[in-house]
Design a protein around this motif. Sequence first.
Motif, mmCIF file in Angstrom:
data_model
loop_
_atom_site.group_PDB
_atom_site.id
_atom_site.type_symbol
_atom_site.label_atom_id
_atom_site.label_comp_id
_atom_site.label_asym_id
_atom_site.label_seq_id
_atom_site.Cartn_x
_atom_site.Cartn_y
_atom_site.Cartn_z
ATOM 1 N N TRP A 164 -0.021 -12.301 -5.086
ATOM 2 C CA TRP A 164 0.687 -11.249 -4.356
ATOM 3 C C TRP A 164 0.034 -10.894 -3.026
ATOM 4 C CZ3 TRP A 164 -3.144 -7.785 -3.890
ATOM 5 C CH2 TRP A 164 -4.091 -7.717 -4.897
ATOM 6 N N GLY A 165 -1.197 -11.417 -2.771
ATOM 7 C CA GLY A 165 -1.932 -11.080 -1.562
ATOM 8 C C GLY A 165 -3.400 -11.426 -1.723
ATOM 9 N N ALA A 166 -4.271 -10.436 -1.504
ATOM 10 C CA ALA A 166 -5.706 -10.698 -1.641
ATOM 11 C C ALA A 166 -6.473 -9.406 -1.825
ATOM 12 C CB ALA A 166 -6.233 -11.418 -0.412
ATOM 13 N N GLN A 167 -7.648 -9.562 -2.436
ATOM 14 C CA GLN A 167 -8.616 -8.472 -2.479
ATOM 15 C C GLN A 167 -9.747 -8.884 -1.557
ATOM 16 O OE1 GLN A 167 -9.755 -6.564 -6.204
ATOM 17 N NE2 GLN A 167 -11.897 -6.879 -5.634
ATOM 18 N N GLY A 168 -10.352 -7.920 -0.899
ATOM 19 C CA GLY A 168 -11.457 -8.229 -0.014
ATOM 20 C C GLY A 168 -12.203 -6.967 0.351
ATOM 21 N N TYR A 169 -13.078 -7.099 1.331
ATOM 22 C CA TYR A 169 -13.836 -5.933 1.759
ATOM 23 C C TYR A 169 -13.745 -5.734 3.259
ATOM 24 C CZ TYR A 169 -17.641 -9.227 2.898
ATOM 25 O OH TYR A 169 -18.385 -10.260 3.390
ATOM 26 N N VAL A 170 -13.828 -4.473 3.625
ATOM 27 C CA VAL A 170 -13.888 -4.047 5.016
ATOM 28 C C VAL A 170 -15.291 -3.501 5.217
ATOM 29 C CG1 VAL A 170 -12.981 -2.403 6.710
ATOM 30 C CG2 VAL A 170 -11.425 -3.497 5.075
ATOM 31 N N ASN A 207 -7.900 -18.013 1.386
ATOM 32 C CA ASN A 207 -9.066 -18.520 0.678
ATOM 33 C C ASN A 207 -10.230 -17.538 0.788
ATOM 34 O OD1 ASN A 207 -8.071 -21.275 0.009
ATOM 35 N ND2 ASN A 207 -7.911 -21.407 2.231
ATOM 36 N N ILE A 208 -11.192 -17.671 -0.119
ATOM 37 C CA ILE A 208 -12.398 -16.863 -0.045
ATOM 38 C C ILE A 208 -13.074 -17.115 1.298
ATOM 39 C CG2 ILE A 208 -14.718 -16.528 -1.019
ATOM 40 C CD1 ILE A 208 -13.491 -17.249 -3.760
ATOM 41 N N GLY A 209 -13.451 -16.043 1.978
ATOM 42 C CA GLY A 209 -14.108 -16.151 3.271
ATOM 43 C C GLY A 209 -13.172 -16.067 4.454
ATOM 44 N N ASP A 210 -11.864 -16.081 4.215
ATOM 45 C CA ASP A 210 -10.918 -15.893 5.311
ATOM 46 C C ASP A 210 -11.003 -14.465 5.827
ATOM 47 O OD1 ASP A 210 -9.999 -18.471 5.081
ATOM 48 O OD2 ASP A 210 -8.050 -17.936 4.238
ATOM 49 N N VAL A 211 -10.742 -14.314 7.111
ATOM 50 C CA VAL A 211 -10.660 -12.990 7.719
ATOM 51 C C VAL A 211 -9.191 -12.722 8.013
ATOM 52 C CG1 VAL A 211 -11.302 -11.569 9.699
ATOM 53 C CG2 VAL A 211 -12.945 -13.187 8.744
ATOM 54 N N VAL A 212 -8.717 -11.576 7.569
ATOM 55 C CA VAL A 212 -7.347 -11.152 7.843
ATOM 56 C C VAL A 212 -7.398 -9.792 8.532
ATOM 57 C CG1 VAL A 212 -6.356 -12.417 5.897
ATOM 58 C CG2 VAL A 212 -7.051 -10.047 5.577
ATOM 59 N N GLN A 213 -6.403 -9.529 9.345
ATOM 60 C CA GLN A 213 -6.281 -8.183 9.897
ATOM 61 C C GLN A 213 -5.171 -7.487 9.131
ATOM 62 O OE1 GLN A 213 -5.470 -7.651 14.109
ATOM 63 N NE2 GLN A 213 -6.363 -5.601 14.007
ATOM 64 N N LEU A 214 -5.464 -6.281 8.737
ATOM 65 C CA LEU A 214 -4.496 -5.501 7.970
ATOM 66 C C LEU A 214 -3.499 -4.841 8.912
ATOM 67 C CD1 LEU A 214 -7.079 -3.938 5.516
ATOM 68 C CD2 LEU A 214 -5.557 -5.879 5.084
ATOM 69 N N SER A 215 -2.290 -4.752 8.477
ATOM 70 C CA SER A 215 -1.204 -4.156 9.245
ATOM 71 C C SER A 215 -1.462 -2.672 9.504
ATOM 72 C CB SER A 215 0.087 -4.316 8.439
ATOM 73 O OG SER A 215 1.061 -3.414 8.847
ATOM 74 N N PRO A 216 -0.894 -2.137 10.577
ATOM 75 C CA PRO A 216 -0.978 -0.689 10.809
ATOM 76 C C PRO A 216 -0.327 0.115 9.673
ATOM 77 C CG PRO A 216 -0.306 -1.801 12.814
ATOM 78 C CD PRO A 216 -0.288 -2.829 11.708
ATOM 79 N N ASP A 217 0.481 -0.547 8.842
ATOM 80 C CA ASP A 217 1.135 0.110 7.709
ATOM 81 C C ASP A 217 0.390 -0.098 6.395
ATOM 82 O OD1 ASP A 217 3.263 0.891 9.410
ATOM 83 O OD2 ASP A 217 4.189 -1.082 9.157
ATOM 84 N N ALA A 218 -0.834 -0.651 6.441
ATOM 85 C CA ALA A 218 -1.569 -1.010 5.225
ATOM 86 C C ALA A 218 -2.249 0.160 4.526
ATOM 87 C CB ALA A 218 -2.595 -2.088 5.538
ATOM 88 N N GLY A 219 -2.215 1.330 5.109
ATOM 89 C CA GLY A 219 -2.835 2.478 4.447
ATOM 90 C C GLY A 219 -4.178 2.837 5.040
ATOM 91 N N VAL A 234 -12.475 -9.262 4.910
ATOM 92 C CA VAL A 234 -12.935 -10.564 4.438
ATOM 93 C C VAL A 234 -12.394 -10.751 3.025
ATOM 94 C CG1 VAL A 234 -14.920 -12.009 3.886
ATOM 95 C CG2 VAL A 234 -15.023 -10.439 5.840
ATOM 96 N N VAL A 235 -11.681 -11.836 2.805
ATOM 97 C CA VAL A 235 -11.061 -12.101 1.505
ATOM 98 C C VAL A 235 -12.120 -12.551 0.499
ATOM 99 C CG1 VAL A 235 -9.429 -13.585 0.269
ATOM 100 C CG2 VAL A 235 -8.842 -12.680 2.535
ATOM 101 N N THR A 236 -12.134 -11.887 -0.666
ATOM 102 C CA THR A 236 -13.045 -12.263 -1.747
ATOM 103 C C THR A 236 -12.298 -12.822 -2.949
ATOM 104 O OG1 THR A 236 -13.023 -10.021 -2.665
ATOM 105 C CG2 THR A 236 -14.776 -10.553 -1.086
ATOM 106 N N GLU A 237 -11.029 -12.429 -3.110
ATOM 107 C CA GLU A 237 -10.224 -12.904 -4.238
ATOM 108 C C GLU A 237 -8.774 -13.093 -3.802
ATOM 109 O OE1 GLU A 237 -10.577 -10.884 -8.039
ATOM 110 O OE2 GLU A 237 -12.439 -9.955 -7.333
ATOM 111 N N PRO A 238 -8.374 -14.334 -3.515
ATOM 112 C CA PRO A 238 -6.957 -14.589 -3.245
ATOM 113 C C PRO A 238 -6.141 -14.317 -4.506
ATOM 114 C CG PRO A 238 -8.324 -16.444 -2.568
ATOM 115 C CD PRO A 238 -9.187 -15.536 -3.376
ATOM 116 N N LYS A 239 -4.988 -13.728 -4.352
ATOM 117 C CA LYS A 239 -4.099 -13.409 -5.462
ATOM 118 C C LYS A 239 -2.698 -13.918 -5.129
ATOM 119 C CE LYS A 239 -7.108 -10.738 -7.645
ATOM 120 N NZ LYS A 239 -7.646 -11.032 -8.943
#
Length: 74
Positions: free
Chosen positions: A33-39, A6-18, A26-31
């Motif tokens: 296939w995953g989510a868009q957000g900002y670091v 959901n918007i406002g969720d905090v996720v940690q990105l995998s060591p393989d995430a690039g 912080v998630v801004t757009e759930p999709k």
Amino acid sequence: MTTETNIGDVVQLSPDAGAFAACFMVVTEPKPWGAQGYVRVPGGGDAYFRAKHEYMTHIGRAEWIRSDETEGQP
């Protein structure tokens, strides 16, 4: 990641995430296939990133998020 994102969720990105491997996002757009957000980049603002579900782990909810990300949200 198996939970709904959901918007406002905090996720940690995998060591393989690039470029933002192991960062918190912080998630801004759930999709489907995953989510868009900002670091948050100290001294540099925010960097937007797209991550697939398999590259995210749900951490919790952000207490504070960008005010422009909450416009139009209940």
